[in-house]
Design a protein around this motif. Structure first.
Motif, PDB file in Angstrom:
ATOM      1  N   LEU A 166      33.667  71.253  97.776  1.00  0.00           N
ATOM      2  CA  LEU A 166      32.770  70.352  98.502  1.00  0.00           C
ATOM      3  C   LEU A 166      33.142  68.899  98.227  1.00  0.00           C
ATOM      4  CD1 LEU A 166      30.327  69.809 100.297  1.00  0.00           C
ATOM      5  CD2 LEU A 166      28.866  70.076  98.268  1.00  0.00           C
ATOM      6  N   GLN A 167      33.374  68.574  96.969  1.00  0.00           N
ATOM      7  CA  GLN A 167      33.761  67.210  96.612  1.00  0.00           C
ATOM      8  C   GLN A 167      35.076  66.830  97.290  1.00  0.00           C
ATOM      9  OE1 GLN A 167      34.582  66.445  92.425  1.00  0.00           O
ATOM     10  NE2 GLN A 167      33.477  64.515  92.586  1.00  0.00           N
ATOM     11  N   ASP A 168      36.016  67.745  97.318  1.00  0.00           N
ATOM     12  CA  ASP A 168      37.301  67.499  97.982  1.00  0.00           C
ATOM     13  C   ASP A 168      37.088  67.249  99.483  1.00  0.00           C
ATOM     14  OD1 ASP A 168      40.279  67.497  97.851  1.00  0.00           O
ATOM     15  OD2 ASP A 168      40.054  69.242  99.177  1.00  0.00           O
ATOM     16  N   GLY A 169      36.199  68.014 100.097  1.00  0.00           N
ATOM     17  CA  GLY A 169      35.898  67.809 101.514  1.00  0.00           C
ATOM     18  C   GLY A 169      35.291  66.440 101.782  1.00  0.00           C
ATOM     19  N   LEU A 170      34.413  65.994 100.892  1.00  0.00           N
ATOM     20  CA  LEU A 170      33.811  64.667 101.047  1.00  0.00           C
ATOM     21  C   LEU A 170      34.867  63.566 100.911  1.00  0.00           C
ATOM     22  CD1 LEU A 170      30.557  65.129  98.912  1.00  0.00           C
ATOM     23  CD2 LEU A 170      30.707  65.058 101.397  1.00  0.00           C
ATOM     24  N   VAL A 171      35.747  63.701  99.932  1.00  0.00           N
ATOM     25  CA  VAL A 171      36.795  62.694  99.726  1.00  0.00           C
ATOM     26  C   VAL A 171      37.727  62.644 100.926  1.00  0.00           C
ATOM     27  CG1 VAL A 171      38.834  62.124  98.333  1.00  0.00           C
ATOM     28  CG2 VAL A 171      36.696  62.743  97.205  1.00  0.00           C
ATOM     29  N   HIS A 172      38.133  63.804 101.433  1.00  0.00           N
ATOM     30  CA  HIS A 172      39.027  63.817 102.603  1.00  0.00           C
ATOM     31  C   HIS A 172      38.341  63.217 103.831  1.00  0.00           C
ATOM     32  CE1 HIS A 172      41.636  66.513 100.263  1.00  0.00           C
ATOM     33  NE2 HIS A 172      42.567  65.939 100.984  1.00  0.00           N
ATOM     34  N   ALA A 173      37.049  63.474 103.989  1.00  0.00           N
ATOM     35  CA  ALA A 173      36.322  62.910 105.135  1.00  0.00           C
ATOM     36  C   ALA A 173      36.291  61.387 105.068  1.00  0.00           C
ATOM     37  CB  ALA A 173      34.904  63.469 105.195  1.00  0.00           C
ATOM     38  N   LEU A 174      36.213  60.832 103.870  1.00  0.00           N
ATOM     39  CA  LEU A 174      36.233  59.370 103.727  1.00  0.00           C
ATOM     40  C   LEU A 174      37.531  58.765 104.247  1.00  0.00           C
ATOM     41  CD1 LEU A 174      34.667  58.786 100.195  1.00  0.00           C
ATOM     42  CD2 LEU A 174      33.803  57.886 102.359  1.00  0.00           C
ATOM     43  N   GLU A 175      38.615  59.506 104.105  1.00  0.00           N
ATOM     44  CA  GLU A 175      39.937  58.991 104.471  1.00  0.00           C
ATOM     45  C   GLU A 175      40.270  59.182 105.945  1.00  0.00           C
ATOM     46  OE1 GLU A 175      42.330  61.310 101.825  1.00  0.00           O
ATOM     47  OE2 GLU A 175      41.803  60.102 100.082  1.00  0.00           O
ATOM     48  N   GLU A 176      39.539  60.043 106.634  1.00  0.00           N
ATOM     49  CA  GLU A 176      39.873  60.381 108.016  1.00  0.00           C
ATOM     50  C   GLU A 176      39.201  59.443 109.016  1.00  0.00           C
ATOM     51  OE1 GLU A 176      38.785  64.439 108.597  1.00  0.00           O
ATOM     52  OE2 GLU A 176      40.225  65.162 107.106  1.00  0.00           O
ATOM     53  N   PRO A 177      39.832  59.268 110.185  1.00  0.00           N
ATOM     54  CA  PRO A 177      39.150  58.524 111.251  1.00  0.00           C
ATOM     55  C   PRO A 177      38.030  59.397 111.822  1.00  0.00           C
ATOM     56  CG  PRO A 177      41.255  59.354 112.037  1.00  0.00           C
ATOM     57  CD  PRO A 177      41.168  59.692 110.570  1.00  0.00           C
ATOM     58  N   PRO A 178      37.004  58.778 112.414  1.00  0.00           N
ATOM     59  CA  PRO A 178      35.912  59.581 112.985  1.00  0.00           C
ATOM     60  C   PRO A 178      36.414  60.479 114.109  1.00  0.00           C
ATOM     61  CG  PRO A 178      35.449  57.219 113.178  1.00  0.00           C
ATOM     62  CD  PRO A 178      36.809  57.362 112.575  1.00  0.00           C
ATOM     63  N   LEU A 179      35.791  61.639 114.241  1.00  0.00           N
ATOM     64  CA  LEU A 179      36.114  62.523 115.355  1.00  0.00           C
ATOM     65  C   LEU A 179      35.728  61.835 116.652  1.00  0.00           C
ATOM     66  CD1 LEU A 179      34.909  66.086 114.325  1.00  0.00           C
ATOM     67  CD2 LEU A 179      37.244  65.292 114.594  1.00  0.00           C
ATOM     68  N   GLU A 180      36.558  62.001 117.635  1.00  0.00           N
ATOM     69  CA  GLU A 180      36.215  61.461 118.950  1.00  0.00           C
ATOM     70  C   GLU A 180      35.115  62.317 119.544  1.00  0.00           C
ATOM     71  OE1 GLU A 180      37.222  58.684 120.532  1.00  0.00           O
ATOM     72  OE2 GLU A 180      38.275  58.217 118.670  1.00  0.00           O
ATOM     73  N   GLU A 181      34.092  61.664 119.987  1.00  0.00           N
ATOM     74  CA  GLU A 181      32.994  62.388 120.612  1.00  0.00           C
ATOM     75  C   GLU A 181      33.129  62.241 122.125  1.00  0.00           C
ATOM     76  OE1 GLU A 181      29.464  60.872 118.811  1.00  0.00           O
ATOM     77  OE2 GLU A 181      30.247  61.248 116.815  1.00  0.00           O
ATOM     78  N   PRO A 182      32.736  63.271 122.855  1.00  0.00           N
ATOM     79  CA  PRO A 182      32.892  63.188 124.313  1.00  0.00           C
ATOM     80  C   PRO A 182      32.078  62.027 124.877  1.00  0.00           C
ATOM     81  CG  PRO A 182      31.555  65.094 123.697  1.00  0.00           C
ATOM     82  CD  PRO A 182      32.074  64.474 122.432  1.00  0.00           C
ATOM     83  N   PRO A 183      32.641  61.331 125.857  1.00  0.00           N
ATOM     84  CA  PRO A 183      31.897  60.205 126.449  1.00  0.00           C
ATOM     85  C   PRO A 183      30.645  60.713 127.157  1.00  0.00           C
ATOM     86  CG  PRO A 183      33.875  60.664 127.708  1.00  0.00           C
ATOM     87  CD  PRO A 183      33.918  61.562 126.507  1.00  0.00           C
TER      88      PRO A 183
END
Length: 190
Positions: A166-183
């Motif tokens: 879980l901690q690893d998932g949180l750290v990786h999410a910090l480094e990633e760009p946001p998911l593109e959401e459909p317009p």
């Protein structure tokens, strides 16, 4: 299985109901371990000064609040006197932030950057506590892999491993760009 995604609204954390219950129990145990904050009548504590700050006998608390000066007991005690109350308060605040975000039955939550950092600190504290109790070393995976499922420590090893993921998932999410959401769909012209 837990999943963390960065969106434009923040960090979406999706947990299974069992994971939510486990995380809640671990945070409550961490709060119990940290103890209550000093009362408002304690003048020194209200200034952030611990009157009797000594290295804890409990190995978990000693790991969470290590000596700043290993070779100088007097300097370590003086440092602890002026920092321990603030450190304990910060750890309590982070654990309460996790509990506050979990909700009673929801398994999904969205965290802003500040809450994400609090979650990371609280998860780290719980991992340190479990790791100390289990005497986890760099070779712990070998021991955990050979651990008999009937061993009474098996659930604690599983919780430690899950917290690590879980901690690893949180750290990786910090480094990633946001998911593109459909317009959003625009209404048809009139």
């Amino acid at each position: 299985m837990s999943h963390v995604t960065k969106t434009r609204q923040g960090f979406q954390v999706r947990l299974e109901p069992e994971e939510t219950a486990l995380l809640r129990a671990l945070m409550e145990q961490l709060l119990a371990l940290l103890g209550d904050a000093p009362g408002p009548d304690d003048e020194l504590a209200s200034m952030g000064i611990a009157e009797n700050a000594v290295k804890p006998d409990d190995p978990v608390l000693a790991r969470l609040f290590p000596d700043a000066y290993r070779d100088d007991g007097e300097a370590a005690g003086e440092f602890r006197r002026y920092t321990e109350i603030g450190l304990r308060d910060g750890k309590r605040e982070a654990a309460r932030a996790v509990l506050g975000a979990l909700g009673e039955t929801d398994t999904d939550t969205v965290l802003d950057e500040k809450r994400m950092q609090e979650w990371l600190r609280a998860l780290n504290d719980v991992r340190l506590a479990l790791g100390t109790r289990l005497d986890i070393t760099e070779d712990w995976y070998e021991e955990a892999g050979a651990l008999d499922p009937r061993d009474p420590r098996a659930p604690m090893f599983a919780a430690y491993d899950w917290l690590t993921m879980l901690q690893d998932g949180l750290v990786h999410a910090l480094e990633e760009p946001p998911l593109e959401e459909p317009p959003l769909e625009e209404p048809p012209p009139e």
